[in-house]
Every structure is written in C-alpha cells, then in structure tokens.
Design a protein around this motif. Structure first.
Motif, PDB file in Angstrom:
ATOM      1  N   SER A  88     -18.409 -12.229  -8.141  1.00 60.28           N
ATOM      2  CA  SER A  88     -19.380 -11.187  -7.839  1.00 60.28           C
ATOM      3  C   SER A  88     -20.598 -11.800  -7.163  1.00 60.28           C
ATOM      4  O   SER A  88     -20.868 -12.982  -7.302  1.00 60.28           O
ATOM      5  CB  SER A  88     -19.779 -10.445  -9.110  1.00 60.28           C
ATOM      6  OG  SER A  88     -20.265 -11.337 -10.063  1.00 60.28           O
ATOM      7  N   PRO A  92     -21.587 -11.993  -0.640  1.00 57.97           N
ATOM      8  CA  PRO A  92     -21.833 -10.992   0.409  1.00 57.97           C
ATOM      9  C   PRO A  92     -20.591 -10.676   1.235  1.00 57.97           C
ATOM     10  O   PRO A  92     -20.431  -9.555   1.706  1.00 57.97           O
ATOM     11  CB  PRO A  92     -22.905 -11.644   1.282  1.00 57.97           C
ATOM     12  CG  PRO A  92     -23.043 -13.031   0.823  1.00 57.97           C
ATOM     13  CD  PRO A  92     -22.451 -13.154  -0.523  1.00 57.97           C
ATOM     14  N   ASP A 102     -18.742  -8.067  -0.540  1.00 56.17           N
ATOM     15  CA  ASP A 102     -19.448  -6.778  -0.467  1.00 56.17           C
ATOM     16  C   ASP A 102     -18.967  -5.992   0.744  1.00 56.17           C
ATOM     17  O   ASP A 102     -18.765  -4.779   0.676  1.00 56.17           O
ATOM     18  CB  ASP A 102     -20.967  -6.998  -0.354  1.00 56.17           C
ATOM     19  CG  ASP A 102     -21.544  -7.568  -1.636  1.00 56.17           C
ATOM     20  OD1 ASP A 102     -20.845  -7.503  -2.665  1.00 56.17           O
ATOM     21  OD2 ASP A 102     -22.673  -8.085  -1.599  1.00 56.17           O
ATOM     22  N   ASN A 113     -15.515  -4.692   0.123  1.00 56.54           N
ATOM     23  CA  ASN A 113     -15.653  -3.552  -0.786  1.00 56.54           C
ATOM     24  C   ASN A 113     -16.006  -2.266  -0.037  1.00 56.54           C
ATOM     25  O   ASN A 113     -15.489  -1.187  -0.339  1.00 56.54           O
ATOM     26  CB  ASN A 113     -16.732  -3.903  -1.821  1.00 56.54           C
ATOM     27  CG  ASN A 113     -16.867  -2.862  -2.903  1.00 56.54           C
ATOM     28  OD1 ASN A 113     -15.886  -2.221  -3.265  1.00 56.54           O
ATOM     29  ND2 ASN A 113     -18.081  -2.683  -3.403  1.00 56.54           N
ATOM     30  N   THR A 114     -16.886  -2.380   0.957  1.00 59.89           N
ATOM     31  CA  THR A 114     -17.259  -1.219   1.770  1.00 59.89           C
ATOM     32  C   THR A 114     -16.025  -0.593   2.405  1.00 59.89           C
ATOM     33  O   THR A 114     -15.872   0.635   2.440  1.00 59.89           O
ATOM     34  CB  THR A 114     -18.227  -1.631   2.893  1.00 59.89           C
ATOM     35  OG1 THR A 114     -19.105  -2.617   2.381  1.00 59.89           O
ATOM     36  CG2 THR A 114     -19.002  -0.463   3.419  1.00 59.89           C
ATOM     37  N   VAL A 147     -26.454  -8.029  -4.683  1.00 59.42           N
ATOM     38  CA  VAL A 147     -26.611  -8.316  -3.254  1.00 59.42           C
ATOM     39  C   VAL A 147     -27.539  -9.509  -3.079  1.00 59.42           C
ATOM     40  O   VAL A 147     -28.619  -9.554  -3.670  1.00 59.42           O
ATOM     41  CB  VAL A 147     -27.192  -7.098  -2.508  1.00 59.42           C
ATOM     42  CG1 VAL A 147     -27.391  -7.417  -1.040  1.00 59.42           C
ATOM     43  CG2 VAL A 147     -26.276  -5.899  -2.683  1.00 59.42           C
TER      44      VAL A 147
END
Lengths: 327, 341, 321
Positions: free
Chosen positions: B46, B49, B52, B55-56, C141
């Motif tokens: 986790s 980036p 991430d 994931n989008t 993030v």
C-alpha cells in the motif's frame, strides 16, 4: 519498577472475555467468519508465531528479551535451502544442519548476553539485523526452493479436523507450561526474573539457565523456519520479517511482565488466539492492513496501560481514604 | 492443574494417532453464485503511487461493467504478506482475485487453492514465471520483450549514442528488472549503440534512501558518466534527485521508467528530458474487465484466443494466457501536463 | 548517585572510525574522492538529528522505537501543508513538523511516564499506530517531488564545502544538546535519572517528568527530521519513509557509547556514531557490496559497539586495581 496487577482478577479472564468479544465482533463484521473449518485452517498462519512466543514467554519471565527470533527463523530456512539446493546435501541432513545452526545462533546470543554481561535488548537487536543480513548475503532476493515433495505443505496436513501444526503448537504449549510450573528449572526461571542477585546468591547457576533459554529459543525459531519453509515451499531472506513484534505482542498481551518474574504460557496462547481472531475478522471485513496495525498497536498498549492506570487510580483512592479514616 | 495438562496432552496425542494424518483435499466450491460479481485487486504494497494508478483503472472497469470491486494491499511488499489476504478473500467467496505477486514460489500454493475453489485468478503487472499453472491468465502492462531495446534507444538518443552510462535497478533478483536488463544488453550489441558503454549495474532495492546513495555513488565513481538508466520508478526519481543535487543536469542524462506524477518536477526543471512508461490505469482497466468476464465465464483464455473488450479494443492471448496492454509512452516537457498518474 | 565519567568517553567510537577510515583507503580508494566525501556530509544530518533525541531517551534508561514512524507522520503533515499552500514559509513547515513531533513524542512520554507502560512496549505499539496514522492522514497517497517547493529541496543541496543547510541544522542541534547535557542542571539530571532512578527519586528528582521530557525531545527532533527527509529525498511515502530507521538510529547511538542501561552517553559520541554509520553505508556502496551486506553490517556494528564498551570497561578496571 514492578507494579502488581490486581490479585483477584487474573489476566487470563480478561483475555478470554476479549476473545469472546472478538468472536462476536468478527461474526458481526463478516458473515463468513463463523466457520470452524476455516478458522482452524487460518491457525496454521500463526503457528510459527506461537511456537516462538512459547520460548519468548520463558525468556521474558527470566527478565530478558529476544528480538532475533524472526531473523533466526529466516537464516535457518535460508541456510537449509542453500545446503540442499546448491551443495546437494541430502535434505534430511540439511534440516539437521539447519537446526544445528539455529541452536548455535541462539547460543551466540546467550554467550554475548551471559558471557559479556550485555543487555539482551541491544544484543538481540544487533543479531536481529546480523542474522537476517546473513540470510540476505546467502540468497539475496531469491527464493530457494526445490524441497522434496514430502516436506512441502505441512499446513495442509490434518489430523481429523485439526491441522497438525496447530496440535504441535498446543503440545508445545502443554510441555512449556509443565516445564515452567512443575520443574525445578522452570521455577528457577521465575526466581531469576524476580531477583537475579538473590537467585545468584542462593546458588542458582543464573548464567547457565539464561544461556540455555536463548539456545532453546534459537532452536524453536529454527524449527519454525523449517515449518514456514514447508508451508511456503520456498525459503526467502525476508521470511517472517517483523514477526518478532507479533511474538512479543502475544507474550506481553498474555500478561507476562516485561520486567520479568511473572507470566505464563496460557496467557500467551490466549493472546495469540485473540490476535489471530482479530486479524482474521478484520481481514474478512476488508479492513485495510494499515488500520489493522493501529488496532493491534492500541491493543498492546491498552492491555498494559489500563490495568496500570486502574492500579494507580486505586492507590490514589486509598491514599485519600486513609487520612479520612484516621481523622 | 498438572493432571489437567497431562489429560489435555494425552487427548491431543491420542486424537492424532486415532485419526491418522491426511492432506486436506479441497473439493467444495465456495464462490458465491448469487449477487453481483466480486473482484479484488491485491497490489504489492500500500502507499505505492504506481498501484494507485492501476487501482484507478480497476475502478473505471468496475463502474462501467457494474461489478463489485475492492483493493486490499498488504502493508509491506514482503513475500508472505499477501497470503492471509488471499485466504480471507477465498473465504469471503470472492469471484475473481487479481494480484501483483510479491513472490512467485511462495504464493503458488495458496493461489492454486483459490483456483481449486473456483476463484478466477489473474496476475497483473508481473507474472508467476515458472508456476503459470497457479493462475488462469496474466495481464502485463506492455510487451516486455520490447522494453529493453526501447529503453536503450531512449538512453542513446539522449546521450548522442556515445559515452558511458550505468543502470540503476531495483533488487538483484527482481524478475521483470532482470528480464529488461537482459533485453538492454542484447540491444547494445546493435552496431548503432557501439559507442555506448555500460559501465555498471547498481541496485537501490526500490528504497528511496538506498537508491539515492547508489545514484550519488555512480556520479562520483565515474566523473565522465553521460547517462543513468533507471527502469524502476523509485530509482528514476532518486537518480534525478541525485543529478539535481549535484547540479549535474547538463552533463548526465537521466531516463528510465517512472510515473509522470513522480517525475513532473524533474521534467519541468530540465533535469530529465524524456522518460517512459506504459499506462498503468489502462492495465488496471483491462485486468478488471478480464477478471469480471472470466468470472462470468464469458471469456475462456487460451493462447491465440482474441479477447474483445466491451468498451472497444481487441487483445490476443499470447503463450501462457498472457495479455499485454499497450505500447510504452514517452513523456517529455511537452506532453507531461496531460498525464495525471 | 554516581556519575560514571571516564576521561574520554568517545574513545571506542573514535577508534572504530579511524580503523574504518584506514581500511577504506586500502579497500575502496574511491571513498576518498572529493565528490564522495561531500555526499557523505549530506547523508549524516538526518540520522544525527534523530539520534540526538534517542541519546537523551537512552540516557534515561528508555528506548524509543517509534522514531521512524514519527518522522513519517510529521514529514507527511508538512508535505501535505506545503502541497496545499505552496507559498507557505518554510519556517512554518518546520514548525508544523516539530509540532506534530512534539505531540507524538508527548503521547509516548505520557504512556511511559504517566501510565507506567515500559518504553519498549509503548513505543513498539506507537511504532505501528503512527505508521497506520500516516496512511490514514494521507489516504495512502505519497508526496511527490512536484508537491514540494524548490526552496525546501534547496536546503539539502550542498554548498561548495559540502555543507548543506540540513547539515547546519544538525550541527546546531548537536551543539545545543551538547551544551544542555554538559553545562546545564537539566542535562545532569537526565544522567541521574538513568543512572539510578531510585536514588534520583530519593534525591527529590521528579523522575517521571524527566523521562517524559526525553520522549518529548525525541519526538521534537524526529518531527523536524521528517521535514528534513522531505527536503533530502523530495518525496514522502506513507510506507517507505522512516521504515526501519529506528534500527540505524539505535545502532549509531549505541556505537557512539550510549548505553541502553541508562546513565551513560554523550552528544559528541552519538555524532561520531552517526558519521561512522554513514561512512560504512557509503563504503559498502563504493565497494559495490551495498545491496546484500548493509543489514548484516548494521548488526555487526551494534554488536561490536556494545561489546567493545564492555571490554574497555574491563581493561579500565584491571588497570585501576
């Protein structure tokens, strides 16, 4: 620095109550939680932590700590794998040599701590890095596999409804409990943890007992290394990395005093059970691992802080009562 | 007390002897057949980036096709941390698991269990090389066999096809990295690159601190270094940072694979002129779509089979049921503004 | 209340440093390239800042395992502030980081001194709690180079003599802590608290307060170090930033002569320990051994550090008798 918990409320009761609560919470969080077969199956993930925690209980009761267990686990598995895969040593012999190494790693901790009279916290912090570093030097980021088929998948072996590794842990727990409660040597460990100087003056061979415990801890961690290698069917340098925290959490949550002299195996196993249920329940409820970390951390601190705060509050109350009664 | 312990131990022993040990055989299917299809994606760790962005893509596919999607990441990228998550998701009756495996060997047994229970398993971003039978299909971001040569071309064009350059990689044993580096070495045999010398390969373990140290050490060890090629996003950012700190931007060219968000500043200030990457969100989109359609049994992957994406586009399964998503994109000052991952 | 005070407490670590530097000349001549020495000066400030706090905690007979996670929380907080308000003065970012650090250190202090939780347990717990907190606050993030203002990154860039502003900060902290530990009553009290807590209590020292103070100081310095991290690496990642940092900080502190059993240790020793750690990490890189050997080297340093202390103490005792 020793504060006593309340005498009439045993720590194990709190843990049992919390475990029941965790069961309830788990079943509320996910409809897939209350499945005996599944829950028994997940225990295989915690067996290695549990076995290391048994020895850690004894070490902490003795007034020490061993941060190097998870690294010993990894180095043993790595060395066994390398001996078999690269040097074509017969597998059973590689396992024996691995265990021998594990014992030596534990003994090295013992020698440094007892022989040089160094604090166990720093020594095992050093060996924690050294042993895992050695595993990394041996195999880098590779997975070493190629174990014989009979060796792999020990977690899939069941005796009736129970995974054998779970039975192994329980048997180990019984043995450890008997050892600590019923043998002279076991009682010596409590005595040393309570008052080292007094123990030494009364003729106990303190150093020998301590060195023995660290060696045994190394051996137990080595065995866990083989168990984990069997479960994963490979050995890696980062196996069980950070697991020493789980081990210590289980022991301390189980009511063993970090300053030594007090505690027992039953609490450790109950605490482990609680941790496993919590992790499983939260995992099934899709709670992210970062939040799980917060819960486990808070539980560890809470389990120690709350009884102590209660004790402090009680003392304050008594102090206030006394002058009133006298006057 | 003592007798109780003895009894318990005795009972446990007896039980073991009586029942005899056996390996558990998984037969029953636990995957839920009613309700919406559930897909989970398990990235390497986790807070990464790159994932991430993947994931989008998954979220986009889930929105378009109407399946239930969750991302569950282990806290750190250690080999074993993904195992409990996989087991929990099997128990939860999930229909499809998409995973970026942290270790091929350590995960093979548990992924096989998932497949035996009827869960669709696809690997994303990296494959289970050597244990392909422990997943149904694999979605790779791009055609990996082209990465090495295109990276060398990019490096060469930046340094005028001559001079010394070094590679900053992740770990010594990262399969993708080594595959690409082998491709780079192969490409260097091309006479076009004969004046380029690869002086060394260093490893920053995908740790920012370590990678920075390695990049700095390259700069001091080779005063006449012309380029650093870092085919890993952490390494690329660290190399750019090292060159920027040493105020060497004119002398040393930095390029490799990285995400636009991580590299934006270095491209804007001119430290890095060009770098490349595929589109990770497109990969997530494709993987999500594939996982959903396979769980619905609408797609049966096999080498050579064409896979029609509902939203348009067609892909063909390669050997071992591998799909590759799309081409490498090259980012520079002129186009980086339109990418946000 | 006996203050152990040998003539030259830093003898051990100085010896190690000299041996390492001599070995470096043979083993990895590239180490003495001017450019390499300059990077060395860039690597030390971060460890040093955190290790100074750790020194105080360890002098008080405690340990703070949460420093790496605290660093990540404060670095993330400052990074998020700077991302939201790019024009914000850097002093405000450092202040914010320091403030967050003080809060986190304060919680550690409260748990240890107030609730009587042993520091190893308390900070083991907050190690994971604070790490979880970074993920919660950032939503997982990371802060990218582009989110941080150029001015912040400039602080970590070396001047011609290899000294960056971060280095200056670390030197100032070193000087302040050295003065505090040697010239001020408060510093002496810390040694008394760690050397013999019971005696200190009988002498009227409020032991708990001083322990809490040491954790506060460790939190403050970790907080500032978090912002320094953002400056140095131009990123703050919720998982990677500060991960395992406690190990290298404790290693540097221990080899610098501070003892985990309390009452013993100096700021100068810790500084030398940090330099030694940087030298060794750098040497491994120059000798191209970095990837696999670093962890084992850290372990070996810790063991060498603590055993040499004991050996020297024994030799000293024999000479005296």
């Amino acid at each position: 620095m020793k504060s006593s918990h309340s005498i009439f409320w045993r720590n194990e009761y709190t843990l049992a109550a919390l475990t029941v609560l965790a069961l309830l919470a788990g079943s509320r969080l996910s409809s897939h939680f209350l499945d005996a077969g599944y829950l028994l199956g997940t225990t295989t993930l915690y067996v290695e932590t549990g076995i290391m925690a048994l020895l850690m209980t004894a070490i902490i009761i003795c007034g020490h700590i061993d941060l190097s267990v998870a690294s010993t686990l990894a180095l043993t598995a790595a060395a066994t794998g390398v001996l078999h895969a690269q040097y074509a040593v017969p597998f059973w012999l590689a396992c024996c040599l691995g265990m021998l190494l594990a014992g030596m790693l534990g003994a090295l901790n013992g020698v440094l701590i007892v022989g040089m009279n160094l604090p166990s916290l720093t020594v095992t912090l050093g060996t924690m890095a050294l042993y895992r570093g050695a595993a990394q030097i041996l195999i880098g980021d590779h997975s070493v596999g190629g174990f014989p088929a009979w060796f792999c998948g020990v977690d899939q072996v069941y005796a009736g409804p129970f995974p054998v590794t779970l039975l192994l842990l329980l048997a180990g727990g019984c043995a450890m409990a008997l050892f600590l409660q019923r043998t002279t040597l076991g009682r010596c460990i409590y005595a040393i943890g309570n008052n080292k100087t007094a123990s030494r003056l009364s003729g106990l061979r303190v150093g020998a007992v301590e060195a023995l415990l660290f060696t045994l801890s190394g051996l137990a961690a080595g065995m866990c290394g083989l168990l984990m290698a069997s479960r994963l069917s490979v050995a890696r340098f980062d196996m069980a990395s950070g697991k020493e925290l789980d081990v210590i959490t289980a022991v301390v949550l189980g009511g063993t005093d970090i300053f030594g002299g007090k505690g027992g195996v039953a609490g450790t196993l109950l605490a482990l059970c609680l941790l496993a249920l919590l992790r499983t329940g939260m995992g099934l409820a899709d709670i992210p691992s970062e939040k799980q970390q917060i819960v486990v951390g808070a539980l560890l601190i809470g389990a120690i802080a709350l009884p102590r705060l209660a004790e402090l509050a009680r003392k304050q109350y008594m102090k206030r009562q006394k002058p009133a009664a006298a006057g | 007390m003592s007798s109780m312990w003895k009894k318990t131990a005795g009972a446990a022993l007896l039980l073991t002897l009586l029942s005899g040990c056996h390996r558990q055989i998984v037969t029953q299917t636990t995957v839920s057949t009613s309700g919406p299809i559930r897909v989970v994606f398990i990235p390497k760790n986790s807070g990464n980036p790159y994932f991430d962005a993947v994931n989008t893509g998954f979220k986009k596919a889930s929105g378009q096709l109407g399946f239930k999607y969750t991302q569950l990441a282990p806290a750190t990228a250690e080999a074993t941390n993904q195992i409990p998550i996989i087991q929990q998701q099997i128990q939860n009756g999930v229909n499809a698991i998409a995973i970026s495996p942290n270790s091929t060997d350590a995960l093979a047994p548990v992924l096989k269990q998932a497949m035996q229970k009827g869960v669709t398993v696809i690997t994303v971003d990296a494959d289970m090389t050597g244990s392909e039978s422990s997943r149904n299909a694999c979605v790779l971001p791009t055609d990996f066999s082209q990465v090495g040569s295109s990276q060398i071309e990019l490096m060469g064009s930046l340094m005028g096809y001559q001079g010394k350059f070094a590679i900053l990689s992740a770990t010594t044993d990262a399969p993708n990295q080594n595959f690409w580096i082998a491709g780079m070495k192969q490409a260097l045999k091309n006479p076009k690159y004969s004046k380029m010398t690869l002086v060394g390969i260093v490893y920053g373990n995908d740790d920012p601190q370590k990678s920075l140290l390695e990049a700095q050490s390259l700069l001091t060890r080779y005063p006449d270094l012309k380029g650093i090629l870092a085919p890993t996003s952490v390494g690329l950012a660290a190399a750019a940072q090292a060159v920027e700190s040493a105020r060497d931007a004119g002398r040393v060219q930095v390029t490799g694979l990285g995400t636009p968000n991580q590299m934006r500043r270095y491209v804007t200030d001119g430290t890095v002129k060009e770098f490349a990457l595929w589109d990770p969100s497109a990969m997530g989109d494709l993987a999500g779509t594939l996982a959903y359609l396979m769980a619905k049994k609408s797609v049966q992957p096999a080498p050579g089979v064409h896979f029609q994406v509902p939203s348009g586009g067609s892909y063909q399964f390669g050997p071992n049921n591998v799909l590759s998503t799309g081409p490498l994109l090259t980012f520079s000052k002129s186009n980086i503004g339109s990418y946000h991952f | 209340m006996t203050l152990k005070k040998p003539l030259f407490q830093e003898a051990g670590v100085t010896g190690f440093l000299i041996i390492t530097l001599v070995l470096a000349a043979f083993w990895a001549p590239g180490f003495y390239a001017p450019g390499n020495l300059r990077t060395l000066l860039l690597d030390t400030p971060l460890t040093l800042t955190v290790a100074l706090g750790m020194t105080c905690v360890m002098i008080c007979r405690q340990i703070d395992l949460s420093v790496g996670s605290s660093m990540a929380v404060s670095g993330m907080a400052a990074g998020m502030l700077l991302r939201a308000h790019p024009g914000m003065p850097l002093a405000a970012a450092f202040l914010a980081g320091a403030g967050v650090g003080v809060l986190l250190g304060g919680l550690n202090g409260l748990l240890v001194a107030g609730a009587g939780v042993p520091s190893i347990i308390a900070t083991l717990g907050t190690l994971s709690i604070y790490r979880g907190l970074v993920f919660l606050m950032s939503n997982g993030v990371q802060i990218n180079a582009n989110d941080l203002p150029e001015r912040l990154v400039q602080l970590s860039l070396a001047s011609r003599y290899g000294l960056s502003w971060l280095g200056v900060f670390a030197l100032v902290f070193l000087a302040l802590l050295h003065l505090f530990l040697t010239r001020f009553r408060g510093g002496r009290t810390l040694y008394a608290v760690g050397g013999n807590p019971e005696a200190a209590r009988l002498a009227g020292i409020r032991v708990e307060r001083w322990i809490a103070f040491s954790f506060l100081l460790s939190g403050l310095l970790s907080g500032i170090a978090g912002v320094m991290y953002a400056s140095r690496f131009s990123i703050v990642n919720p998982g990677e930033t500060g991960k395992g940092f406690e190990l290298s900080v404790i290693a540097a502190t221990v080899i610098g002569g501070t003892q985990i059993s309390g009452g013993y240790g100096t700021a100068a020793g810790t500084a030398l320990g940090c330099v030694l750690m940087s030298v060794i990490a750098n040497l491994l890189t120059v000798a191209k051994l970095s990837g696999r050997w670093q962890l084992a080297a850290y372990g070996a340093i810790i063991l060498a550090g603590i055993s040499s202390q004991v050996l020297m103490a024994r030799v000293g005792k024999q000479q005296r008798s």
